[in-house]
Design a protein around this motif. Sequence first.
Motif, PDB file in Angstrom:
ATOM      1  N   VAL A   3       0.836  -1.201   0.000  1.00 42.92           N
ATOM      2  CA  VAL A   3       0.000   0.000   0.000  1.00 42.92           C
ATOM      3  C   VAL A   3       0.869   1.247   0.000  1.00 42.92           C
ATOM      4  CG1 VAL A   3      -1.687   1.316   1.345  1.00 42.92           C
ATOM      5  CG2 VAL A   3      -1.933  -1.172   1.114  1.00 42.92           C
ATOM      6  N   ARG A   4       1.999   1.217   0.689  1.00 35.28           N
ATOM      7  CA  ARG A   4       2.856   2.399   0.765  1.00 35.28           C
ATOM      8  C   ARG A   4       3.453   2.777  -0.590  1.00 35.28           C
ATOM      9  NH1 ARG A   4       6.251  -1.292   3.811  1.00 35.28           N
ATOM     10  NH2 ARG A   4       8.083  -1.928   2.601  1.00 35.28           N
ATOM     11  N   ASP A   7       1.892   6.063  -2.180  1.00 30.93           N
ATOM     12  CA  ASP A   7       1.935   7.271  -1.362  1.00 30.93           C
ATOM     13  C   ASP A   7       2.525   8.426  -2.167  1.00 30.93           C
ATOM     14  OD1 ASP A   7       1.520   8.807   0.858  1.00 30.93           O
ATOM     15  OD2 ASP A   7       3.258   8.069   1.970  1.00 30.93           O
ATOM     16  N   VAL A 269      -1.727  -4.578  -0.686  1.00 35.69           N
ATOM     17  CA  VAL A 269      -2.917  -4.187  -1.440  1.00 35.69           C
ATOM     18  C   VAL A 269      -3.881  -5.359  -1.570  1.00 35.69           C
ATOM     19  CG1 VAL A 269      -3.733  -3.463  -3.717  1.00 35.69           C
ATOM     20  CG2 VAL A 269      -1.706  -2.375  -2.711  1.00 35.69           C
ATOM     21  N   GLN A 352      -2.469   6.540  -1.047  1.00 36.50           N
ATOM     22  CA  GLN A 352      -2.711   5.177  -0.554  1.00 36.50           C
ATOM     23  C   GLN A 352      -4.196   4.805  -0.578  1.00 36.50           C
ATOM     24  OE1 GLN A 352      -0.523   3.977   2.991  1.00 36.50           O
ATOM     25  NE2 GLN A 352       0.998   5.577   2.697  1.00 36.50           N
TER      26      GLN A 352
END
Length: 392
Positions: A3-4, A7, A269, A352
């Motif tokens: 997920v990062r 960003d 994710v 995100q």
Amino acid sequence: MLVRDFDYHLPEQLIAQEPLADRAASRMLHLDRTSGALSDRVFRDFPALLRPGDLVVFNDTRVFPARLFGHRSGARSQPLSPNNPAAKDFLKGKVEVLLTKRLSPQMSSRASAQRESSDHALEPAAGHRPPTTEVWEALVRPGRKIGVGERLTFSDDLHAEVIARGEFGERTLRFDPAVAPEAPDFFAALDRLGHVPLPPYISRDDRAADRERYQTVYARARGSVAAPTAGLHFTPEILDQLCARGIETAHVTLHVGLGTFQPVHAERVEDHKLHTESYSISPEASDAVNAALAARRRVVAVDTTTVRTLEFVARANSGRLVPGAGEAEIFIYPGFDFRVIGALLTNFHLPQSTLLMLVSAFAGRERTLAAYQHAVREKYRFYSYGDCMFIE
């Protein structure tokens, strides 16, 4: 996939707090997803960028005043420590509710029993409608302190009971039926008492003007708690330009719900579970999209909500659309095989977020983040009331 990896840094002052006076005056970042080329434009350029034969598909959902303020009885509330900063509000019983999804309008048990025992059950008296019970999924604040069985009051004629708790922390509310013939319709009560559900990053209270401005000019089907924001840039004049250029248009409906407000807490994710949203597609819309695909004409989606609707239905039907209604349960992130859309108009999305992941799936993560970095440098306005990006 982490997920990062989705960003980016956004200065707070770039988050649009107010809409522009002129919807079509927004800036528009144009991204060529093949070459990665970027160009700074204005939204009024959008009709000229379309190709002959393009089909532009809109989401015609309508936002309703879904935020309610009231108080709770406290019968099922958990006590707070006197040292808790929320203790004063707790004692006053203040509660905020965001209705996110209509589960069912049901006839009340009293009305149902009356109809079953009546020789004229199918013929209600003139001017008398059987009372119904509205059941809704909702976010409730203070959430952890409100349990199942709690009674909530919003006005003398609008009350609800918490009847269930969901896996995402949401509550199910059952509203008291309107028994008296003169009692207001449920949605009329919402129009009177409710507030426009502006996103939490807009740090002001809603105003009367938001009822019109946080709504597309083509909104029709009531049911969303968030606007399909890429559509907010359109004006009747822009729509007329599309028609004058011979650009075909179609409308589908996806009612934006809890997923819009649901942050991604997973580290990977693939581990995130997205909430379902109600959709409907008319025979006319499905025919238009299928004809465009068969002729290899480009389908241009206005807003990520339109993408989710089209791709969900196509994925379940071998790449074609079928008319009907249901619950869309689709999470689009890089690696997704797009079967319908060939271009996308979208606003800029939170870091995100699942929406940024969808855009990255269509344009490529690196090119999407490079476009966002460019938008930050050029001081584009971000999020719901902000500028837009056209990706083709």
